[in-house]
Design an enzyme around this catalytic site. Structure first.
Site, PDB file in Angstrom:
ATOM      1  N   TYR A 171       0.820  -1.215   0.000  1.00 50.95           N
ATOM      2  CA  TYR A 171       0.000   0.000   0.000  1.00 50.95           C
ATOM      3  C   TYR A 171       0.855   1.267   0.000  1.00 50.95           C
ATOM      4  CZ  TYR A 171      -3.955  -3.044   0.761  1.00 50.95           C
ATOM      5  OH  TYR A 171      -4.904  -4.007   0.601  1.00 50.95           O
ATOM      6  N   HIS A 225     -19.871  -6.406 -13.420  1.00 47.91           N
ATOM      7  CA  HIS A 225     -18.741  -6.365 -12.487  1.00 47.91           C
ATOM      8  C   HIS A 225     -17.462  -6.851 -13.168  1.00 47.91           C
ATOM      9  CE1 HIS A 225     -16.769  -6.885  -8.463  1.00 47.91           C
ATOM     10  NE2 HIS A 225     -16.125  -7.834  -9.136  1.00 47.91           N
ATOM     11  N   GLU A 226     -17.525  -8.020 -13.789  1.00 48.00           N
ATOM     12  CA  GLU A 226     -16.331  -8.587 -14.423  1.00 48.00           C
ATOM     13  C   GLU A 226     -15.867  -7.737 -15.598  1.00 48.00           C
ATOM     14  OE1 GLU A 226     -14.669 -10.820 -12.952  1.00 48.00           O
ATOM     15  OE2 GLU A 226     -16.230 -11.212 -11.463  1.00 48.00           O
ATOM     16  N   HIS A 259      -8.512 -17.992   1.932  1.00 43.78           N
ATOM     17  CA  HIS A 259      -7.461 -17.020   1.669  1.00 43.78           C
ATOM     18  C   HIS A 259      -6.280 -17.164   2.626  1.00 43.78           C
ATOM     19  CE1 HIS A 259     -10.884 -15.346  -0.439  1.00 43.78           C
ATOM     20  NE2 HIS A 259     -10.091 -14.503  -1.063  1.00 43.78           N
ATOM     21  N   GLU A 301     -11.171  -4.321  -7.311  1.00 46.44           N
ATOM     22  CA  GLU A 301     -12.487  -4.667  -6.758  1.00 46.44           C
ATOM     23  C   GLU A 301     -13.279  -3.413  -6.417  1.00 46.44           C
ATOM     24  OE1 GLU A 301     -14.360  -7.644  -6.126  1.00 46.44           O
ATOM     25  OE2 GLU A 301     -12.920  -8.188  -7.669  1.00 46.44           O
TER      26      GLU A 301
END
Length: 654
Positions: free
Chosen positions: A224, A382-383, A510, A410
């Site tokens: 970040y 969205h995709e 995840h 996202e």
């Protein structure tokens, strides 16, 4: 040359002291070779070679995902191994140079990304070991099968996470069945992984420290490029929490109405098995219990699509038209030629919806087993937002072809989703007759969004908070640390006693798959910030949740300006473009503004509740905390002694 180095080092120190919005990367590993021209050539070649290698890997992954044969899986693994070896060798080349001397800021930025995203500082043996451990944990996860509630015979223990477990959690309202499924999944997934996960933590930390970080958590957050990112995120959660607690309180009341006060205390946390989701991260499946106005018109276009004879191709054509109405790019011919938009009839395919960039500048695809329903309609848009991002940063160097930070892809795709799935948009495209000022419909709509978005916020926030705590403090009491965070941030407790033999965090894929998760919390914030700014550009008037940016070229221009930068600029600079210069900080203001009408409604519904939020008791922490459990046992023993009159023995009890 030594004088130049000293000056550059002093400037870097000064930047860090002033807390400029950059990562203070002077600690990162670097060598002594000062030939910057040679290093430039290495980076140029890395970008060129990586694009070709990426194409080979994506092609192999696509072939396997759309035709899951053993042969295709073997080819995919071989290509992935080649890429891992190439990345490792490239890392080792780069760190031989004193790259801080590089005066080309773009190249220096690319070098930094090569360094901070790798574990190549490990020896070959340990480098292979950590990736083998991750592969083993993923295999354990994928092979877990559980027994059904009504029959525990081994030969019938064949229930998989998808679709079996998810469907049971979604539809069952039998608390005993929900408890059984929750226990089966968590009891089988955690214990076999615990020792492997502990070794993984050790190796990840070794790699991070050899690269120049304090631990693997700091390395993860370095993506970040912001020194104080954890504090920035903590501030946003603090402001979202009051709204979350109102939602939690209302949902708890409805759960008590369904299951009774013996299952949930009126002022307590909620057991994790009652949310309609195996991780209690998304409460959308509780709609039947909590929808404010169940008889109001539903925001669903499935029947209209079926009646109109829609197919998968038509859904994606409508999605493309949405983007071209903003002035953005149409899908290239390769998209229509190679995408998998329907479930294959004669092959076994992974139906998880995803967007693909084949890294050659022309080939972009979507893989979706499209159904003719509202969900697939929204998912197609969205995709395609991901594809738009790919198309716009296609001319950037390979290392800059990504979202501005890990949450941007996202965040932008979800911002488009807010415009697509709302009454205003469905009305504009002719599929929703009523106006957008119907109170009951709007509150229902906001509740549905809150069950999806607000319920997810604390979970998305705490997953990597836990992971970083483990990296920083060690692997002792990992499970109790997990549930401490679940209780603190979510108000969620385990439905049955847990011990340190369990490792319930790895029930979320995840974590064993070594996939960072904070990106989803960042994406949630960005989603609403970006959406509000695009609505402002589209000159929207009215409540934020009713905004639709369809046909706004002004909104499209803002998107285009930001998307084409990819990762070439610091994400704060990109966010400033997306917010029309208003801010470069992550903020919760927009998500709170979006849910303002629901927040007001919830306050009225909760006015008679004994507590907004939850109190935790010794009974709650006893479920999972070994220290509390041992203390509680001592207290219980004391109580017994008092009762039977042996108080003289208490002097020997701690």
């Amino acid at each position: 040359m030594s004088t130049i180095r000293s000056v550059l080092f002093f400037i870097s120190l000064l930047q860090c002291a002033l807390k400029w919005p950059v990562v203070c990367d002077i600690r990162l590993i670097q060598g002594v070779n000062s030939n910057m021209e040679e290093l430039k050539q290495i980076i140029y070649m890395f970008n060129e070679d990586s694009s070709k290698i990426c194409f080979n890997v994506r092609t192999a992954q696509w072939t396997y995902a759309t035709n899951m044969t053993d042969r295709n899986k073997k080819i995919m693994i071989n290509e992935q191994t080649r890429k891992a070896n190439y990345d490792k060798l490239s890392w080792r080349k780069v760190v031989k140079y004193d790259w801080q001397l590089m005066n080309d800021t773009n190249l220096k930025r690319q070098i930094k990304f090569i360094i901070i995203s790798s574990r190549a500082s490990l020896s070959d043996e340990k480098y292979n070991e950590i990736y083998y451990l991750i592969s083993e944990m993923k295999d354990i996860y994928n092979k877990i099968r559980i027994c059904p509630f009504d029959d525990g015979f081994d030969e019938k223990c064949t229930l998989q996470l998808e679709p079996d477990i998810k469907n049971i959690m979604m539809h069952s309202r039998n608390p005993d069945e929900l408890l059984h499924v929750w226990n089966e999944w968590h009891n089988k997934v955690g214990p076999p992984m615990k020792n492997k996960f502990m070794r993984y933590v050790q190796l990840a930390n070794q790699a991070a420290r050899m690269t120049g970080f304090a631990d693997a958590g700091e390395q993860m957050y370095s993506l970040y490029e912001t020194e104080n990112i954890e504090y920035e995120l903590e501030d946003t959660w603090r402001t979202i929490q009051p709204l979350y607690k109102e939602l939690f309180t209302y949902v708890r009341k409805k759960i008590i109405s369904r299951y009774g006060p013996d299952v949930v205390r009126p002022d307590g946390p909620i057991p994790a098995h009652l949310f309609g989701n195996i991780w209690a991260q998304d409460w959308s499946n509780l709609k039947d219990l909590v929808l404010p106005y169940p008889f109001a018109e539903k925001l669903d276009i499935t029947d209209k699509m079926v009646q109109s004879g829609f197919n998968a191709l038509r859904i994606f054509q409508i999605a493309e038209e949405f983007y071209t109405s903003l002035g953005l790019k149409p899908m290239p011919p390769e998209f229509w030629r190679y995408s998998m938009l329907e479930r294959p009839k004669k092959k076994t395919a992974q139906c998880t919806t995803s967007a693909w960039d084949f890294c050659n500048g022309i080939d972009f695809r979507i893989k979706q087993c499209t159904e003719i329903n509202t969900e697939s309609f929204v998912s197609a848009h969205h995709e395609m937002a991901h594809i738009q991002y790919y198309l716009h940063y296609v001319n950037q160097p390979y290392l800059f072809r990504d979202g501005a930070n890990p949450g941007f892809h996202e965040g932008i795709a979800n911002a488009i989703g807010l415009s697509i799935f709302n009454p205003s948009h469905f009305r504009r495209i002719g599929w929703y007759k009523n106006g957008t000022d119907n109170y009951e419909t709007n509150i229902n709509f906001l509740m549905i969004k809150a069950l999806e978005k607000l319920s997810y916020a604390p979970f998305a926030y705490l997953v990597d908070k836990w992971r970083c705590q483990i990296f920083r403090e060690g692997v002792e009491n990992m499970n109790s640390a997990w549930w401490d965070l679940r209780l603190r941030y979510q108000g969620v407790i385990p439905p049955s006693p847990r011990t340190e033999q369990h490792l319930d965090a790895v029930a979320k894929r995840h974590i064993p798959a070594d996939m960072p998760y904070m990106r989803y919390y960042v994406a949630l914030l960005l989603e609403f910030q970006i959406f509000e700014s695009l609505c402002s550009a589209a000159k929207h008037r009215g409540q934020l949740h009713s905004c639709d940016i369809y046909r706004s070229t002004s909104a499209g221009q803002i998107l285009e300006d930001a998307l084409q930068l990819g990762k070439s600029k610091h994400w704060k600079d990109v966010l400033k473009i997306l917010t029309q210069g208003k801010t470069d900080r992550l903020s919760s203001h927009s998500i709170l503004k979006y849910f303002e009408p629901l927040h007001a409604w919830l306050k009225i519904q909760n006015v008679k509740e004994p507590l907004i939020g939850w109190n935790s008791s010794l009974e709650d922490t006893y479920l999972y905390h070994p220290v509390v459990r041992s203390t509680a046992s001592i207290l219980s023993f004391k109580s017994i002694l008092y009762t039977v009159g042996f108080s003289f023995l208490l002097i020997n009890i701690i």
